[in-house]
Structures are given as C-alpha cells and as structure tokens.
Design a protein around this motif. Structure first.
Motif, PDB file in Angstrom:
ATOM      1  N   SER A  66      -3.148 -12.932   9.879  1.00 40.88           N
ATOM      2  CA  SER A  66      -1.764 -12.479   9.769  1.00 40.88           C
ATOM      3  C   SER A  66      -1.465 -11.951   8.374  1.00 40.88           C
ATOM      4  O   SER A  66      -0.748 -10.966   8.208  1.00 40.88           O
ATOM      5  CB  SER A  66      -0.791 -13.598  10.135  1.00 40.88           C
ATOM      6  OG  SER A  66      -0.910 -14.674   9.233  1.00 40.88           O
ATOM      7  N   ASN A  67      -2.033 -12.575   7.350  1.00 40.73           N
ATOM      8  CA  ASN A  67      -1.827 -12.091   5.990  1.00 40.73           C
ATOM      9  C   ASN A  67      -2.504 -10.743   5.784  1.00 40.73           C
ATOM     10  O   ASN A  67      -1.969  -9.871   5.104  1.00 40.73           O
ATOM     11  CB  ASN A  67      -2.338 -13.097   4.964  1.00 40.73           C
ATOM     12  CG  ASN A  67      -1.984 -12.663   3.565  1.00 40.73           C
ATOM     13  OD1 ASN A  67      -0.822 -12.447   3.262  1.00 40.73           O
ATOM     14  ND2 ASN A  67      -2.985 -12.495   2.739  1.00 40.73           N
ATOM     15  N   LYS A  68      -3.682 -10.558   6.368  1.00 37.94           N
ATOM     16  CA  LYS A  68      -4.359  -9.266   6.249  1.00 37.94           C
ATOM     17  C   LYS A  68      -3.543  -8.162   6.901  1.00 37.94           C
ATOM     18  O   LYS A  68      -3.441  -7.050   6.372  1.00 37.94           O
ATOM     19  CB  LYS A  68      -5.751  -9.335   6.867  1.00 37.94           C
ATOM     20  CG  LYS A  68      -6.733 -10.112   6.036  1.00 37.94           C
ATOM     21  CD  LYS A  68      -8.111 -10.106   6.643  1.00 37.94           C
ATOM     22  CE  LYS A  68      -9.081 -10.905   5.797  1.00 37.94           C
ATOM     23  NZ  LYS A  68     -10.434 -10.859   6.298  1.00 37.94           N
ATOM     24  N   VAL A  69      -2.931  -8.473   8.047  1.00 34.73           N
ATOM     25  CA  VAL A  69      -2.088  -7.495   8.736  1.00 34.73           C
ATOM     26  C   VAL A  69      -0.867  -7.164   7.879  1.00 34.73           C
ATOM     27  O   VAL A  69      -0.507  -5.995   7.721  1.00 34.73           O
ATOM     28  CB  VAL A  69      -1.675  -8.023  10.130  1.00 34.73           C
ATOM     29  CG1 VAL A  69      -0.603  -7.140  10.755  1.00 34.73           C
ATOM     30  CG2 VAL A  69      -2.884  -8.129  11.037  1.00 34.73           C
ATOM     31  N   GLU A  70      -0.226  -8.197   7.301  1.00 37.36           N
ATOM     32  CA  GLU A  70       0.934  -7.982   6.433  1.00 37.36           C
ATOM     33  C   GLU A  70       0.556  -7.159   5.201  1.00 37.36           C
ATOM     34  O   GLU A  70       1.296  -6.276   4.779  1.00 37.36           O
ATOM     35  CB  GLU A  70       1.528  -9.316   5.990  1.00 37.36           C
ATOM     36  CG  GLU A  70       2.289 -10.033   7.058  1.00 37.36           C
ATOM     37  CD  GLU A  70       2.836 -11.371   6.579  1.00 37.36           C
ATOM     38  OE1 GLU A  70       3.037 -11.536   5.353  1.00 37.36           O
ATOM     39  OE2 GLU A  70       3.043 -12.238   7.425  1.00 37.36           O
ATOM     40  N   THR A  71      -0.585  -7.472   4.614  1.00 34.61           N
ATOM     41  CA  THR A  71      -1.038  -6.751   3.427  1.00 34.61           C
ATOM     42  C   THR A  71      -1.297  -5.288   3.745  1.00 34.61           C
ATOM     43  O   THR A  71      -0.909  -4.401   2.981  1.00 34.61           O
ATOM     44  CB  THR A  71      -2.307  -7.410   2.845  1.00 34.61           C
ATOM     45  OG1 THR A  71      -2.000  -8.763   2.491  1.00 34.61           O
ATOM     46  CG2 THR A  71      -2.808  -6.674   1.624  1.00 34.61           C
ATOM     47  N   ARG A  72      -1.915  -5.026   4.871  1.00 37.25           N
ATOM     48  CA  ARG A  72      -2.179  -3.640   5.264  1.00 37.25           C
ATOM     49  C   ARG A  72      -0.871  -2.892   5.525  1.00 37.25           C
ATOM     50  O   ARG A  72      -0.712  -1.742   5.102  1.00 37.25           O
ATOM     51  CB  ARG A  72      -3.070  -3.582   6.494  1.00 37.25           C
ATOM     52  CG  ARG A  72      -3.331  -2.140   6.918  1.00 37.25           C
ATOM     53  CD  ARG A  72      -4.377  -2.028   7.962  1.00 37.25           C
ATOM     54  NE  ARG A  72      -5.657  -2.131   7.263  1.00 37.25           N
ATOM     55  CZ  ARG A  72      -6.805  -2.327   7.864  1.00 37.25           C
ATOM     56  NH1 ARG A  72      -6.861  -2.447   9.168  1.00 37.25           N
ATOM     57  NH2 ARG A  72      -7.919  -2.388   7.180  1.00 37.25           N
ATOM     58  N   ALA A  73       0.079  -3.535   6.195  1.00 36.40           N
ATOM     59  CA  ALA A  73       1.372  -2.905   6.455  1.00 36.40           C
ATOM     60  C   ALA A  73       2.111  -2.626   5.147  1.00 36.40           C
ATOM     61  O   ALA A  73       2.679  -1.543   4.956  1.00 36.40           O
ATOM     62  CB  ALA A  73       2.211  -3.785   7.370  1.00 36.40           C
ATOM     63  N   CYS A  74       2.082  -3.586   4.242  1.00 36.37           N
ATOM     64  CA  CYS A  74       2.713  -3.417   2.936  1.00 36.37           C
ATOM     65  C   CYS A  74       2.085  -2.245   2.190  1.00 36.37           C
ATOM     66  O   CYS A  74       2.785  -1.414   1.610  1.00 36.37           O
ATOM     67  CB  CYS A  74       2.565  -4.704   2.129  1.00 36.37           C
ATOM     68  SG  CYS A  74       3.127  -4.591   0.415  1.00 36.37           S
ATOM     69  N   SER A  75       0.774  -2.175   2.213  1.00 34.45           N
ATOM     70  CA  SER A  75       0.057  -1.103   1.526  1.00 34.45           C
ATOM     71  C   SER A  75       0.411   0.258   2.111  1.00 34.45           C
ATOM     72  O   SER A  75       0.595   1.234   1.378  1.00 34.45           O
ATOM     73  CB  SER A  75      -1.446  -1.360   1.619  1.00 34.45           C
ATOM     74  OG  SER A  75      -2.167  -0.364   0.956  1.00 34.45           O
ATOM     75  N   THR A  76       0.519   0.322   3.416  1.00 31.59           N
ATOM     76  CA  THR A  76       0.883   1.582   4.082  1.00 31.59           C
ATOM     77  C   THR A  76       2.276   2.033   3.662  1.00 31.59           C
ATOM     78  O   THR A  76       2.497   3.213   3.362  1.00 31.59           O
ATOM     79  CB  THR A  76       0.809   1.420   5.616  1.00 31.59           C
ATOM     80  OG1 THR A  76      -0.529   1.063   5.965  1.00 31.59           O
ATOM     81  CG2 THR A  76       1.211   2.687   6.332  1.00 31.59           C
ATOM     82  N   VAL A  77       3.216   1.094   3.610  1.00 38.79           N
ATOM     83  CA  VAL A  77       4.584   1.424   3.200  1.00 38.79           C
ATOM     84  C   VAL A  77       4.618   1.836   1.730  1.00 38.79           C
ATOM     85  O   VAL A  77       5.280   2.812   1.361  1.00 38.79           O
ATOM     86  CB  VAL A  77       5.540   0.238   3.469  1.00 38.79           C
ATOM     87  CG1 VAL A  77       6.900   0.459   2.834  1.00 38.79           C
ATOM     88  CG2 VAL A  77       5.667  -0.002   4.965  1.00 38.79           C
ATOM     89  N   ALA A  78       3.904   1.106   0.878  1.00 33.58           N
ATOM     90  CA  ALA A  78       3.868   1.440  -0.548  1.00 33.58           C
ATOM     91  C   ALA A  78       3.291   2.838  -0.769  1.00 33.58           C
ATOM     92  O   ALA A  78       3.801   3.601  -1.588  1.00 33.58           O
ATOM     93  CB  ALA A  78       3.057   0.397  -1.313  1.00 33.58           C
ATOM     94  N   MET A  79       2.247   3.170  -0.024  1.00 38.85           N
ATOM     95  CA  MET A  79       1.660   4.520  -0.111  1.00 38.85           C
ATOM     96  C   MET A  79       2.676   5.576   0.336  1.00 38.85           C
ATOM     97  O   MET A  79       2.833   6.608  -0.321  1.00 38.85           O
ATOM     98  CB  MET A  79       0.416   4.628   0.774  1.00 38.85           C
ATOM     99  CG  MET A  79      -0.843   4.090   0.176  1.00 38.85           C
ATOM    100  SD  MET A  79      -1.518   5.141  -1.112  1.00 38.85           S
ATOM    101  CE  MET A  79      -1.909   6.620  -0.216  1.00 38.85           C
ATOM    102  N   VAL A 105       4.074   2.903  -7.902  1.00 40.67           N
ATOM    103  CA  VAL A 105       3.794   2.358  -6.579  1.00 40.67           C
ATOM    104  C   VAL A 105       4.479   1.001  -6.515  1.00 40.67           C
ATOM    105  O   VAL A 105       4.282   0.176  -7.392  1.00 40.67           O
ATOM    106  CB  VAL A 105       2.278   2.198  -6.345  1.00 40.67           C
ATOM    107  CG1 VAL A 105       2.003   1.634  -4.973  1.00 40.67           C
ATOM    108  CG2 VAL A 105       1.570   3.530  -6.533  1.00 40.67           C
ATOM    109  N   ALA A 106       5.299   0.794  -5.485  1.00 38.76           N
ATOM    110  CA  ALA A 106       6.069  -0.441  -5.381  1.00 38.76           C
ATOM    111  C   ALA A 106       5.913  -1.090  -4.019  1.00 38.76           C
ATOM    112  O   ALA A 106       5.758  -0.408  -3.015  1.00 38.76           O
ATOM    113  CB  ALA A 106       7.543  -0.156  -5.638  1.00 38.76           C
ATOM    114  N   ALA A 107       5.960  -2.397  -4.030  1.00 33.33           N
ATOM    115  CA  ALA A 107       5.917  -3.177  -2.797  1.00 33.33           C
ATOM    116  C   ALA A 107       6.903  -4.314  -2.919  1.00 33.33           C
ATOM    117  O   ALA A 107       7.181  -4.800  -4.009  1.00 33.33           O
ATOM    118  CB  ALA A 107       4.530  -3.733  -2.562  1.00 33.33           C
ATOM    119  N   LYS A 108       7.455  -4.750  -1.803  1.00 32.61           N
ATOM    120  CA  LYS A 108       8.347  -5.905  -1.808  1.00 32.61           C
ATOM    121  C   LYS A 108       7.552  -7.157  -1.688  1.00 32.61           C
ATOM    122  O   LYS A 108       6.598  -7.266  -1.025  1.00 32.61           O
ATOM    123  CB  LYS A 108       9.323  -5.831  -0.649  1.00 32.61           C
ATOM    124  CG  LYS A 108      10.467  -4.898  -0.930  1.00 32.61           C
ATOM    125  CD  LYS A 108      11.466  -5.053   0.175  1.00 32.61           C
ATOM    126  CE  LYS A 108      12.615  -4.091  -0.003  1.00 32.61           C
ATOM    127  NZ  LYS A 108      13.609  -4.234   1.005  1.00 32.61           N
TER     128      LYS A 108
END
Length: 108
Positions: A66-79, A105-108
């Motif tokens: 679940s953390n890997k999925v969240e990290t990938r989603a976060c990275s996609t949004v940040a990009m 580059v920003a992430a929440k």
C-alpha cells in the motif's frame, strides 16, 4: 482541572504527531548546466525531475504494498505539477527569454 489539562495535553500531542503527515516536501531541480535546446538536455531535465519526485514522495522505510502504491501515486502527481515548469523552460530554451533557473517539485 487536572482532567482538562490532561485532555488538552493529549490533544496537543496528537496534533503535533499528525502535522508532519500534512507537511509539504519540496525539492529544487537545477538545470543551468543543461542545454535545453537539445533532446539530450531536455531528457536529462525530465529525468532529474522524475528522480526529485521520487525523492520527495519516498517514505521512511515502509516497504508495504500500500505504501508503494501511495508513493507511486504521489510521484505521478508531483511530476504532473512540475511539468508545466519544465515545458516552460524548454519553450524558452535558445531564446532571449531563456533562464538558468530551477524547477520546484512538490509533494504533500
């Protein structure tokens, strides 16, 4: 009175612990060393932004699915948020409006 103080102290500690989860993390990507008018320079800038997005979205060692999925989603949004800055820098490359700036580059 002691109950009120204890309840307030407990609430305050929860708020302090919850604050970092909502903190925004950022990274600056410099590109003054790149020739953005070349395909190689543009690709390098995009790769740097992608690495920065992965860095700002990385968790503290949690390797769960679940953390890997969240990290990938976060990275996609940040990009996605950073790409307009990248596209603007690429559009200005080789013109009198070109700058030797940075992409944030920003992430929440």
């Amino acid at each position: 009175m002691t109950r009120i103080f204890t309840a307030f102290a407990a609430l305050a500690s929860v708020s302090v612990l919850a604050a970092p989860a909502f903190a925004q993390r950022t990274a600056e990507v410099a590109y003054s060393d790149l020739d953005l008018s070349s395909a190689a320079g543009a690709a390098t800038l995009k790769a740097r932004v992608q690495h920065a997005a992965q860095r700002v979205c990385a968790s503290n060692g949690d390797r769960s699915l679940s953390n890997k999925v969240e990290t990938r989603a976060c990275s996609t949004v940040a990009m996605a948020k950073a790409m307009p800055q990248v596209e603007l820098a690429l559009a200005k490359a080789g013109t009198q409006y070109a700058d030797a700036g940075r992409v944030t580059v920003a992430a929440k």
